[in-house]
Design an enzyme around this catalytic site. Structure first.
Site, short mmCIF file in Angstrom:
data_model
loop_
_atom_site.label_atom_id
_atom_site.label_comp_id
_atom_site.label_asym_id
_atom_site.label_seq_id
_atom_site.Cartn_x
_atom_site.Cartn_y
_atom_site.Cartn_z
N SER A 147 0.70 -8.89 1.71
CA SER A 147 -0.91 -9.12 1.74
C SER A 147 -1.32 -8.97 3.19
O SER A 147 -0.34 -9.32 4.09
CB SER A 147 -1.50 -10.40 1.32
OG SER A 147 -2.39 -10.47 1.56
N HIS A 184 0.94 -1.31 0.08
CA HIS A 184 -0.06 -0.20 -0.02
C HIS A 184 0.74 1.10 -0.01
O HIS A 184 0.64 2.22 -0.61
CB HIS A 184 -1.13 -0.19 1.16
CG HIS A 184 -1.89 -1.04 1.44
ND1 HIS A 184 -1.83 -2.06 2.24
CD2 HIS A 184 -3.08 -1.18 0.68
CE1 HIS A 184 -2.83 -3.03 2.29
NE2 HIS A 184 -3.55 -2.49 1.02
N ASP A 238 -3.84 -7.93 -7.08
CA ASP A 238 -5.22 -8.20 -7.37
C ASP A 238 -5.33 -7.76 -9.03
O ASP A 238 -5.96 -6.85 -9.28
CB ASP A 238 -5.96 -7.52 -6.56
CG ASP A 238 -5.74 -7.89 -5.26
OD1 ASP A 238 -6.44 -8.73 -4.61
OD2 ASP A 238 -5.33 -6.94 -4.30
O1 PAF Z 1 -8.22 -4.08 -3.05
C1 PAF Z 1 -8.66 -3.65 -2.10
O2 PAF Z 1 -8.17 -3.59 -1.15
C2 PAF Z 1 -10.33 -3.73 -2.29
O3 PAF Z 1 -10.86 -4.54 -3.08
C3 PAF Z 1 -10.72 -2.28 -2.59
C4 PAF Z 1 -10.17 -1.95 -4.08
C5 PAF Z 1 -10.08 -1.11 -1.70
C6 PAF Z 1 -11.99 -2.12 -2.46
O4 PAF Z 1 -12.72 -2.25 -1.28
#
Ligand code: PAF
Length: 293
Positions: free
Chosen positions: A185, A37, A150
């Site tokens: 993750s 992130h 993802d």
């Molecule tokens: O990838 C994620 O963490 C979730 O699927 C998202 C894109 C924030 C939607 O809730």
């Protein structure tokens, strides 16, 4: 950095930024943030004047038997990471702020969601598309950032943006890995020490497939078989799927050509982990292990 809980507060702040001529980046997350992130936020900070991170465990993308209740949460830690990475606003709504009790509208996508995670998690992508569309309408960003871990989600969101004419650039960012190759993750936190060791089987098996393709193998079935065979050497691993699909259509392919996604989902104990590599049309592998960008 401000932490806000209401849609009104986000809109007020973003409107002011836009009056001042600032560009806005959005990083949608479900919190419990990690280096993956952080890399999205840092990229957004580089490419936009102001960055919003949403931190919302979205109930509509979890099936009835999935891990909504136990999904890890730590707002304080998330806020620290966002602040350090340079975000200006952290949006942390309660479910009641995001969803009306009597709502009747959601987004359903035909195609792209039938295979891979869409097959194992039937309500998942409708929930993802609906919440992401809502976040797009709330934040009205110029750009939004999603991880390639993802990969199907990235393809689905790009398609939704195209089909529904959102004026937003979708930026895909490379997978960030632990030293031994495990993709970062939030769900890695569920793994016991023994399972954590076993989880390396995902990236290790994908590497075998990647090497076969690099050496010229074009038969998707053979690559898939080699990946499956390697995963089954790990007693704690149970395959959900191993698939080789076109990255444009998310439909299985038999010959490796064009833009190809090799994606896997594997249970390690009770924890379902995903990983993948994407091969561009030019035969280059887009992955954090050997990034070509
Ligand atoms: O990838 C994620 O963490 C979730 O699927 C998202 C894109 C924030 C939607 O809730």
């Amino acid at each position: 950095m401000q932490i806000v809980k209401t849609i009104e507060e986000v809109r007020k702040e973003v409107k002011q930024w836009k009056r001042e001529g600032f560009s806005v980046g959005l990083v949608p997350t479900m919190g419990f943030l990690h280096e993956g992130h952080k890399s999205l936020i840092e990229r957004a900070v580089k490419e936009n004047d102001r960055v919003v991170v949403s931190d919302f465990v979205n109930p509509t993308q979890f099936g009835p038997t999935e891990d909504l209740a136990s999904y890890p949460r730590d707002l304080e830690r998330d806020a620290k990471l966002c602040r350090e990475a340079g975000a200006m606003l952290l949006f942390h709504p309660e479910p009641e702020e995001m969803y009306f009790q009597d709502r009747t509208t959601s987004i359903n996508m035909e195609g792209l969601t039938k295979e891979l995670c869409g097959k194992s998690r039937p309500v998942h992508f409708s929930g993802v598309c609906t919440v992401v569309a809502k976040l797009f309408n709330i934040v009205t960003p110029d750009r939004a950032y999603f991880g390639e871990k993802d990969a199907q989600q990235l393809a689905v969101i790009k398609r939704m943006v195209r089909d529904l004419n959102f004026d937003i650039e979708i930026v895909g960012c490379p997978i960030i890995r632990e030293e031994d190759g495990l993709a970062k993750s939030s769900r890695n936190t569920y793994l016991s020490p023994e399972e954590r060791k076993a989880a390396v089987i995902l990236s290790q098996s994908l590497k075998i497939g990647q090497e076969m393709i690099a050496q010229g193998e074009k038969d998707a079935r053979k690559v898939k078989e080699a990946i499956v065979q390697n995963i089954t050497t790990e007693p704690l691993a149970k395959i959900d799927y191993v698939e080789i699909v076109s990255f444009d259509t998310i439909e299985p392919i038999s010959t490796i050509e064009g833009s190809v996604l090799t994606a896997i989902a594997v249970y390690i104990g009770k924890t379902r982990l995903i990983d993948n590599f994407i091969l561009s049309g030019k035969g280059e592998t887009y992955d954090n292990n050997n990034v070509k960008r």
